[in-house]
Motif scaffolding. Sequence first.
Motif, mmCIF file in Angstrom:
data_model
loop_
_atom_site.group_PDB
_atom_site.id
_atom_site.type_symbol
_atom_site.label_atom_id
_atom_site.label_comp_id
_atom_site.label_asym_id
_atom_site.label_seq_id
_atom_site.Cartn_x
_atom_site.Cartn_y
_atom_site.Cartn_z
ATOM 1 N N ASP A 1 25.547 5.320 -22.123
ATOM 2 C CA ASP A 1 25.214 5.226 -20.700
ATOM 3 C C ASP A 1 24.646 6.550 -20.211
ATOM 4 O O ASP A 1 23.658 6.582 -19.470
ATOM 5 C CB ASP A 1 26.461 4.878 -19.878
ATOM 6 N N TYR A 2 25.284 7.630 -20.600
ATOM 7 C CA TYR A 2 24.800 8.954 -20.208
ATOM 8 C C TYR A 2 23.408 9.217 -20.772
ATOM 9 O O TYR A 2 22.530 9.738 -20.069
ATOM 10 C CB TYR A 2 25.779 10.035 -20.687
ATOM 11 N N PHE B 1 19.608 4.424 -10.101
ATOM 12 C CA PHE B 1 21.027 4.270 -10.429
ATOM 13 C C PHE B 1 21.433 2.797 -10.450
ATOM 14 O O PHE B 1 22.201 2.360 -11.319
ATOM 15 C CB PHE B 1 21.899 5.019 -9.412
ATOM 16 N N GLU B 2 20.920 2.033 -9.499
ATOM 17 C CA GLU B 2 21.267 0.614 -9.437
ATOM 18 C C GLU B 2 20.755 -0.127 -10.670
ATOM 19 O O GLU B 2 21.455 -0.982 -11.226
ATOM 20 C CB GLU B 2 20.704 -0.005 -8.168
ATOM 21 N N GLU B 3 19.549 0.203 -11.102
ATOM 22 C CA GLU B 3 19.008 -0.459 -12.291
ATOM 23 C C GLU B 3 19.717 0.004 -13.558
ATOM 24 O O GLU B 3 19.907 -0.778 -14.489
ATOM 25 C CB GLU B 3 17.498 -0.243 -12.380
ATOM 26 N N LEU B 4 20.125 1.259 -13.598
ATOM 27 C CA LEU B 4 20.920 1.726 -14.731
ATOM 28 C C LEU B 4 22.219 0.934 -14.820
ATOM 29 O O LEU B 4 22.639 0.529 -15.907
ATOM 30 C CB LEU B 4 21.232 3.221 -14.594
ATOM 31 N N GLU C 1 10.356 7.719 -29.134
ATOM 32 C CA GLU C 1 10.096 6.301 -29.388
ATOM 33 C C GLU C 1 11.268 5.419 -28.973
ATOM 34 O O GLU C 1 11.158 4.188 -28.978
ATOM 35 C CB GLU C 1 9.803 6.079 -30.876
ATOM 36 N N ARG C 2 12.374 6.023 -28.602
ATOM 37 C CA ARG C 2 13.587 5.252 -28.319
ATOM 38 C C ARG C 2 13.910 5.153 -26.830
ATOM 39 O O ARG C 2 14.927 4.566 -26.460
ATOM 40 C CB ARG C 2 14.774 5.879 -29.069
ATOM 41 N N ILE C 3 13.069 5.720 -25.998
ATOM 42 C CA ILE C 3 13.335 5.680 -24.562
ATOM 43 C C ILE C 3 12.167 5.048 -23.820
ATOM 44 O O ILE C 3 11.031 5.072 -24.288
ATOM 45 C CB ILE C 3 13.626 7.088 -23.987
ATOM 46 N N ALA C 4 12.465 4.485 -22.664
ATOM 47 C CA ALA C 4 11.436 3.873 -21.815
ATOM 48 C C ALA C 4 11.911 3.943 -20.371
ATOM 49 O O ALA C 4 13.115 3.886 -20.097
ATOM 50 C CB ALA C 4 11.186 2.420 -22.213
ATOM 51 N N PRO C 5 10.980 4.057 -19.427
ATOM 52 C CA PRO C 5 11.380 4.092 -18.022
ATOM 53 C C PRO C 5 11.785 2.714 -17.530
ATOM 54 O O PRO C 5 11.174 1.703 -17.882
ATOM 55 C CB PRO C 5 10.119 4.571 -17.305
ATOM 56 N N LEU C 6 12.834 2.663 -16.728
ATOM 57 C CA LEU C 6 13.181 1.444 -16.017
ATOM 58 C C LEU C 6 12.116 1.153 -14.960
ATOM 59 O O LEU C 6 11.376 2.065 -14.559
ATOM 60 C CB LEU C 6 14.541 1.608 -15.345
ATOM 61 N N PRO C 7 12.010 -0.076 -14.481
ATOM 62 C CA PRO C 7 11.032 -0.378 -13.426
ATOM 63 C C PRO C 7 11.194 0.527 -12.204
ATOM 64 O O PRO C 7 10.194 0.984 -11.634
ATOM 65 C CB PRO C 7 11.315 -1.846 -13.097
ATOM 66 N N ALA C 8 12.426 0.804 -11.792
ATOM 67 C CA ALA C 8 12.642 1.683 -10.637
ATOM 68 C C ALA C 8 12.155 3.093 -10.930
ATOM 69 O O ALA C 8 11.588 3.764 -10.061
ATOM 70 C CB ALA C 8 14.122 1.707 -10.258
#
Length: 217
Positions: free
Chosen positions: A40-41, A205-208, A96-103
């Motif tokens: 999560d972190y 934070f809400e999307e996380l 390659e292992r990370i991507a932005p959330l829509p928010a």
Amino acid sequence: MTNVIPLSAAIRTRSQAAHSSSEGAGFMSSLLRGERTRDDYISLVAQHYFIYSALEAATERMRDEPVAARFISDKLTRLPALEADLAFLLGGGWRERIAPLPATARYVARIEQVGATWAGGFVAHHYTRYLGDLSGGLHIGRVIRRQFGFETNGIGFYLFGDIADPAAFKDVYRHELDAAPWDDAEKERVIDEVLLAYRFNTEVFEELAGERGTAIA
């Protein structure tokens, strides 16, 4: 005689509710209570990477803008620390292992928009991120270090080794806000953009929380 409220005080007063809402967002509050996992972190660190990539690219574009330049300091730069944190947390193939959330993508788009054309808007986002980092962020770093057994690796984002006195640094920053040569209409626009920045942050934070599910028992 009408008392003129300094811009820094107006921002602090007008953004108090938004700031409290962002700080109290479920994901962060559960993280700080020790109810979230290391993964999560890591998800939070990844979103910070995209946000600060945009903000620090905008910083480079704004270095020669007379008003924006007053707020720019290399002592605030966070991107190298975020890259080091992610390399420690995820290993060499972390990009390659990370991507932005829509928010996060919406937040980044707004930073890119104002950071290319509008000094006041850039300062609003710069203020919201970095002064928050120098305030609550220092506490967050200490909590995360304790929870996950980190030393400095993994929490470099929260460490400002080049700023010996964060309180004094913030005082100088607020003085520059108060001295900015903006008329009342522009000050209102800047305040509105600060509120928008807080809203974007809360939405991340809400999307996380939605992506990562409920906190661990």
